[in-house]
Design a protein around this motif. Structure first.
Motif, PDB file in Angstrom:
ATOM      1  N   UNK A 405       0.824  -1.210   0.000  1.00 60.40           N
ATOM      2  CA  UNK A 405       0.000   0.000   0.000  1.00 60.40           C
ATOM      3  C   UNK A 405       0.861   1.264   0.000  1.00 60.40           C
ATOM      4  N   UNK A 406       1.838   1.323   0.888  1.00 56.57           N
ATOM      5  CA  UNK A 406       2.637   2.543   1.019  1.00 56.57           C
ATOM      6  C   UNK A 406       3.595   2.725  -0.162  1.00 56.57           C
ATOM      7  N   UNK A 407       4.070   1.624  -0.729  1.00 57.48           N
ATOM      8  CA  UNK A 407       4.902   1.733  -1.933  1.00 57.48           C
ATOM      9  C   UNK A 407       4.103   2.355  -3.064  1.00 57.48           C
ATOM     10  N   UNK A 408       2.850   1.928  -3.204  1.00 55.62           N
ATOM     11  CA  UNK A 408       2.005   2.496  -4.255  1.00 55.62           C
ATOM     12  C   UNK A 408       1.738   3.981  -4.006  1.00 55.62           C
ATOM     13  N   UNK A 409       1.441   4.341  -2.763  1.00 64.65           N
ATOM     14  CA  UNK A 409       1.074   5.727  -2.453  1.00 64.65           C
ATOM     15  C   UNK A 409       2.272   6.672  -2.483  1.00 64.65           C
ATOM     16  N   UNK A 410       3.455   6.173  -2.119  1.00 65.72           N
ATOM     17  CA  UNK A 410       4.598   7.070  -1.905  1.00 65.72           C
ATOM     18  C   UNK A 410       5.787   6.770  -2.823  1.00 65.72           C
ATOM     19  N   UNK A 411       5.574   5.943  -3.862  1.00 69.16           N
ATOM     20  CA  UNK A 411       6.700   5.528  -4.695  1.00 69.16           C
ATOM     21  C   UNK A 411       7.376   6.696  -5.412  1.00 69.16           C
ATOM     22  N   UNK A 412       6.625   7.778  -5.672  1.00 73.60           N
ATOM     23  CA  UNK A 412       7.214   8.941  -6.344  1.00 73.60           C
ATOM     24  C   UNK A 412       7.770   9.968  -5.361  1.00 73.60           C
ATOM     25  N   UNK A 413       7.588   9.721  -4.073  1.00 72.26           N
ATOM     26  CA  UNK A 413       7.985  10.702  -3.051  1.00 72.26           C
ATOM     27  C   UNK A 413       9.169  10.241  -2.211  1.00 72.26           C
ATOM     28  N   UNK A 414       9.341   8.927  -2.104  1.00 70.79           N
ATOM     29  CA  UNK A 414      10.435   8.389  -1.297  1.00 70.79           C
ATOM     30  C   UNK A 414      11.477   7.729  -2.189  1.00 70.79           C
ATOM     31  N   UNK A 415      12.738   7.907  -1.846  1.00 67.44           N
ATOM     32  CA  UNK A 415      13.809   7.222  -2.560  1.00 67.44           C
ATOM     33  C   UNK A 415      13.767   5.736  -2.220  1.00 67.44           C
ATOM     34  N   UNK A 416      14.422   4.957  -3.084  1.00 61.02           N
ATOM     35  CA  UNK A 416      14.424   3.516  -2.869  1.00 61.02           C
ATOM     36  C   UNK A 416      15.010   3.166  -1.500  1.00 61.02           C
ATOM     37  N   UNK A 417      16.066   3.858  -1.091  1.00 58.75           N
ATOM     38  CA  UNK A 417      16.681   3.592   0.200  1.00 58.75           C
ATOM     39  C   UNK A 417      15.747   3.945   1.352  1.00 58.75           C
ATOM     40  N   UNK A 418      14.915   4.979   1.159  1.00 58.93           N
ATOM     41  CA  UNK A 418      13.952   5.353   2.199  1.00 58.93           C
ATOM     42  C   UNK A 418      12.858   4.291   2.325  1.00 58.93           C
ATOM     43  N   UNK A 419      12.426   3.733   1.201  1.00 54.35           N
ATOM     44  CA  UNK A 419      11.461   2.640   1.254  1.00 54.35           C
ATOM     45  C   UNK A 419      12.076   1.421   1.945  1.00 54.35           C
ATOM     46  N   UNK A 420      13.362   1.205   1.706  1.00 53.00           N
ATOM     47  CA  UNK A 420      14.061   0.108   2.355  1.00 53.00           C
ATOM     48  C   UNK A 420      14.134   0.328   3.872  1.00 53.00           C
ATOM     49  N   UNK A 421      14.355   1.581   4.286  1.00 51.09           N
ATOM     50  CA  UNK A 421      14.384   1.906   5.723  1.00 51.09           C
ATOM     51  C   UNK A 421      13.016   1.672   6.351  1.00 51.09           C
ATOM     52  N   UNK A 422      11.962   2.041   5.621  1.00 50.46           N
ATOM     53  CA  UNK A 422      10.607   1.781   6.109  1.00 50.46           C
ATOM     54  C   UNK A 422      10.407   0.284   6.302  1.00 50.46           C
ATOM     55  N   UNK A 423      10.840  -0.497   5.327  1.00 50.97           N
ATOM     56  CA  UNK A 423      10.701  -1.948   5.428  1.00 50.97           C
ATOM     57  C   UNK A 423      11.457  -2.480   6.641  1.00 50.97           C
ATOM     58  N   UNK A 424      12.662  -1.976   6.864  1.00 51.79           N
ATOM     59  CA  UNK A 424      13.467  -2.425   7.998  1.00 51.79           C
ATOM     60  C   UNK A 424      12.783  -2.072   9.320  1.00 51.79           C
ATOM     61  N   UNK A 425      12.213  -0.863   9.390  1.00 52.27           N
ATOM     62  CA  UNK A 425      11.519  -0.442  10.613  1.00 52.27           C
ATOM     63  C   UNK A 425      10.328  -1.344  10.920  1.00 52.27           C
ATOM     64  N   UNK A 426       9.635  -1.770   9.886  1.00 50.99           N
ATOM     65  CA  UNK A 426       8.496  -2.669  10.086  1.00 50.99           C
ATOM     66  C   UNK A 426       8.983  -4.067  10.468  1.00 50.99           C
TER      67      UNK A 426
END
Length: 476
Positions: A405-426
């Motif tokens: 869900x969040x990748x779809x909503x924020x894919x144009x706003x977050x860098x790939x590394x930031x999405x990776x950090x989100x994944x790590x936090x979860x």
């Protein structure tokens, strides 16, 4: 009968040209092929060149390539051709096992699709301009991913895959056909799935994709060449195809397969099952009148069924005719389709009846009196139920769903590394998956997307610093 699950799509050029061999395994030296085929009076050539260490695309590559097109469509078909996802999401869309054993196979498949180049002469349809063109591309133009180990894809990676402009442009132009992906995933072996995908495309007129034939005849050796079966022996080609034919007949996609003639002049005569009939073009036109793109219209019809979509069209048009002015007609229609009880019908208009024909529905005229509409609900009952069910699932599944869900909503706003950090936090339990999902959706739906992105970056930075500051766990 076809499975009633979610239906998906195929870019028609890719499906017809059979860029991926139907063979499950290939010879060690199978690193290139070139075929010259006929389509009526037109001759076209397709050449494939792969790196020796990977070989030409084959096996599960057909599943991965189909999944990439559908993830691209699901993510709004962005102009840059980019798809952002996790390996889990890609395997799930492909209908492959997500428990772990397919991650290495996925890694190999993505490398083959990234390093293989196709050259197509007079065989690529530029449908909006009505002409055949010459193109060359790699199925994956570019790939980036995060990883715990250098250059190694793993379950916690985040991928950003860019499709070539030839494919993404064609999808955006609507040169697609329906692909019963849920049915395709019931087929046991990659060769059967690849043959199903090819046959389902070949039965369509490439210049008029709505025209679907119920029979298809082709020379056996020409067909073997189209399927990239490595043999010059008719008996070997027939043996390679027969197992797939048997399964497709058993599943109802094919009604019958006949071999006519002998030797290298032998013909194949396919007769298709009547259960696999495409959606009504008239209904697709009604959706176009509401501003729904062809790609999205096909998706909605296949996911919800023609009758349900038909009912929603009647309901939506009646509400619009009564004076309601939504900010976006297509978005309003989708909301009416998914949440029919959310808006009141105008006075004098009855509920659409199941089984009512389009002609009968056209007679349902809204009254000229405007009516009051219910305010949009904060969340539909379906969404609330889905979150409640997800809460009962294992944490790993919660994380994957929230990342989707969040990748779809924020894919144009977050860098790939930031999405990776989100994944790590979860993954590390620093954030509750469903809580952060609800927080993000609430902010974005309230028009505060930039604030959500800024606050999320701050929130993750604080959590990750706390994780780094933790003393290492003592070993016993």
């Amino acid at each position: 009968m076809a499975d009633k699950g979610i239906k998906r799509f195929d870019e028609l050029n890719i499906a017809r040209l059979s860029l991926i061999s139907v063979q499950e395994r290939i010879p060690a030296d199978y690193r290139d092929w070139s075929v010259e085929l006929e389509d009526g009076d037109r001759r076209y050539r397709v050449t494939c060149q792969a790196l020796p260490e990977y070989g030409v695309p084959h096996g599960i590559d057909t599943d991965i390539s189909a999944a990439l097109v559908n993830l691209y469509i699901d993510q709004g078909s962005p102009a840059d051709g980019a798809v952002t996802c996790t390996p889990y999401q890609l395997l799930q869309m492909a209908g492959l096992d997500t428990s772990g054993r397919y991650y290495a196979s996925l890694d190999e498949s993505l490398k083959r699709l990234t390093t293989t180049t196709y050259f197509i002469s007079e065989g690529w349809r530029d449908h909006p301009r009505g002409r055949w063109t010459n193109v060359n591309f790699r199925y994956i133009d570019r790939i980036e991913f995060t990883s715990g180990e250098a250059e190694k894809l793993d379950a916690s990676s985040v991928l950003r895959i860019t499709l070539p402009q030839e494919i993404s442009r064609s999808v955006r132009a609507g040169y697609i056909k329906s692909l019963d992906l849920s049915f395709m995933q019931t087929l046991k072996r990659p060769p059967t799935r690849a043959l199903y995908r090819l046959l389902d495309a070949q039965r369509r007129d490439p210049e008029n994709p709505d025209a679907v034939a119920m029979a298809y005849q082709v020379g056996l050796m020409e067909w073997a060449e189209a399927c990239k079966i490595v043999t010059d022996r008719p008996s070997m080609a027939q043996r390679t195809l027969d197992a797939a034919h048997e399964e497709l007949i058993e599943k109802g996609f094919l009604k019958n397969v006949e071999y006519l003639g002998r030797g290298k002049k032998k013909l194949l005569q396919y007769t298709f099952g009547e259960a696999f009939i495409p959606p009504d073009p008239a209904l697709l036109q009604e959706l176009a009148d509401l501003g729904v793109t062809q790609t999205r219209a096909l998706q909605l019809v296949r996911e919800h069924g023609e009758q349900t979509v038909d009912d929603a069209v009647v309901r939506c048009k009646a509400i619009l005719a009564a004076g309601y002015k939504p900010r976006s007609k297509p978005a309003f229609f989708v909301d009416v389709l998914k949440n029919p009880g959310k808006y009141q019908l105008p006075e004098g208009v009855s509920e659409p009846r199941k089984g009512t024909s389009k002609a009968q529905q056209a007679k349902l005229r809204p009254s000229g009196q405007p009516s009051l509409f219910e305010a949009p609900l904060r969340a539909s009952e379906e969404e609330v139920d889905a979150d409640a069910l997800l809460r009962g699932e294992p944490r790993e599944k919660q994380v994957e769903e929230v990342m989707r869900t969040l990748t779809f909503l924020l894919r144009n706003d977050l860098k790939l590394q930031e999405l990776d950090t989100l994944r790590l936090a979860l993954d590390e339990g620093l954030e509750d998956p469903l809580e952060i999902k609800a927080w993000a959706i609430k902010g974005i739906s309230g028009g505060q997307k930039s604030t959500v992105v800024r606050d999320l970056r701050t929130r993750l930075a604080v959590k990750m610093q706390a994780l780094r500051d933790q003393p290492p766990t003592p070993r016993h």
